[in-house]
Scaffold this active site. Sequence first.
Site, PDB file in Angstrom:
ATOM      1  CG  HIS A  93      84.245  -5.137  41.291  1.00 24.10           C
ATOM      2  ND1 HIS A  93      84.254  -3.769  41.356  1.00 24.10           N
ATOM      3  CD2 HIS A  93      83.350  -5.415  41.820  1.00 24.10           C
ATOM      4  CE1 HIS A  93      83.237  -3.510  42.120  1.00 24.10           C
ATOM      5  NE2 HIS A  93      82.552  -4.714  42.421  1.00 24.10           N
ATOM      6  CG  ASP A  95      79.687  -7.752  42.263  1.00 26.36           C
ATOM      7  OD1 ASP A  95      80.643  -6.992  42.570  1.00 26.36           O
ATOM      8  OD2 ASP A  95      78.536  -7.206  42.336  1.00 26.36           O
ATOM      9  CG  HIS A 249      79.745  -2.943  39.590  1.00 26.69           C
ATOM     10  ND1 HIS A 249      79.859  -4.463  39.159  1.00 26.69           N
ATOM     11  CD2 HIS A 249      79.891  -2.929  40.635  1.00 26.69           C
ATOM     12  CE1 HIS A 249      79.803  -5.102  40.203  1.00 26.69           C
ATOM     13  NE2 HIS A 249      79.824  -4.334  41.252  1.00 26.69           N
ATOM     14  NE  ARG A 264      77.142  -7.330  45.923  1.00 26.17           N
ATOM     15  CZ  ARG A 264      78.486  -7.607  45.932  1.00 26.17           C
ATOM     16  NH1 ARG A 264      79.205  -6.664  45.365  1.00 26.17           N
ATOM     17  NH2 ARG A 264      78.960  -8.736  46.306  1.00 26.17           N
TER      18      ARG A 264
HETATM   19  C1  SIN Z   1      79.639  -3.140  44.589  1.00 24.46           C
HETATM   20  O1  SIN Z   1      80.760  -3.070  43.926  1.00 24.46           O
HETATM   21  O2  SIN Z   1      78.856  -4.219  44.610  1.00 24.46           O
HETATM   22  C2  SIN Z   1      79.266  -1.801  45.012  1.00 24.46           C
HETATM   23  C3  SIN Z   1      78.512  -0.848  44.010  1.00 24.46           C
HETATM   24  C4  SIN Z   1      78.342   0.585  44.668  1.00 24.46           C
HETATM   25  O3  SIN Z   1      78.247   0.643  45.813  1.00 24.46           O
HETATM   26  O4  SIN Z   1      78.119   1.461  43.809  1.00 24.46           O
END
Ligand code: SIN
Length: 273
Positions: A93, A95, A249, A264
């Site tokens: 995805h 973000d 990612h 995050r």
């Molecule tokens: C996310 O998708 O923002 C998290 C990625 C992760 O936890 O590695």
Amino acid sequence: MQITPLTGGLGAEILGADIRRAEDFDAIHAAFAEYGVVVIRAQDVTPDDHLAFARRFGPINVNRFFRPVDGYPEIATVLKEKDQKQAIGEGWHTDHSYDQIPAMGSILHAIEVPPYGGDTLFVSMAAAYAALSQPMRQFLDTLTAVHSSRHAFGAATIDSEAAKSGRFANAEAATQDARHPIVITHPLSRHRGLFVNPVFTTHVEGLTPSESTALLTMLWDHCRQPEFQCRVRWQAGDITMWDNRATWHKAINDYHGFRRLMHRVTVEGVPLQ
Ligand code: SIN
């Protein structure tokens, strides 16, 4: 400070930087613009330091659905407890692509990591676009896709483990539908790149449902090729920042029985064209 590319196409590792030092910012920013993903190792910093670093890039974009860190509403918790099965962000995805002005980037700080696994994979959307044939690029250049938060965070997800455990909340706020060109010009690099992703993109406008599904399925298969990827192996304290307009990612969920906790912070972006 030492900046080393992670792969031929995407990502760099930064050693010897300190996100709290104003004088380190320009080099980190330049590496971020060049490599799309930067892994800044060994940052012994507080949530306030994390936020202050993010604000050097722009205003904070608060996530509506992730549980915030206690006392820090602008920091999202990305957590999997040792008895949980579902990880946050397991699907490929970008973000917040469901917002009409999608987030510029996310800055993830590893607080607690499992003894093995829990890596994060990234894809370069510019490399994926460049590897398509010229007729396919020309076709995609004319198209717009719809991205939504509804199916990912809305009412249909309230029975998921992530919602039941309180890691996701606010299903009623999942009302975002955005339209973006399938191919964008990156606001920093001016490179052309794909801007669709398997989790949030629902369909391509103007195509029949079967044409849309066939086209998106082809793009998902194409983009997942290892040649376009880099992989981040985490140690507690590492900070990875990625450009949402240039990457996909995916959090790898291969550490059952261990806890993984990340903080995050996401930074506001600009309209995409
Ligand atoms: C996310 O998708 O923002 C998290 C990625 C992760 O936890 O590695």
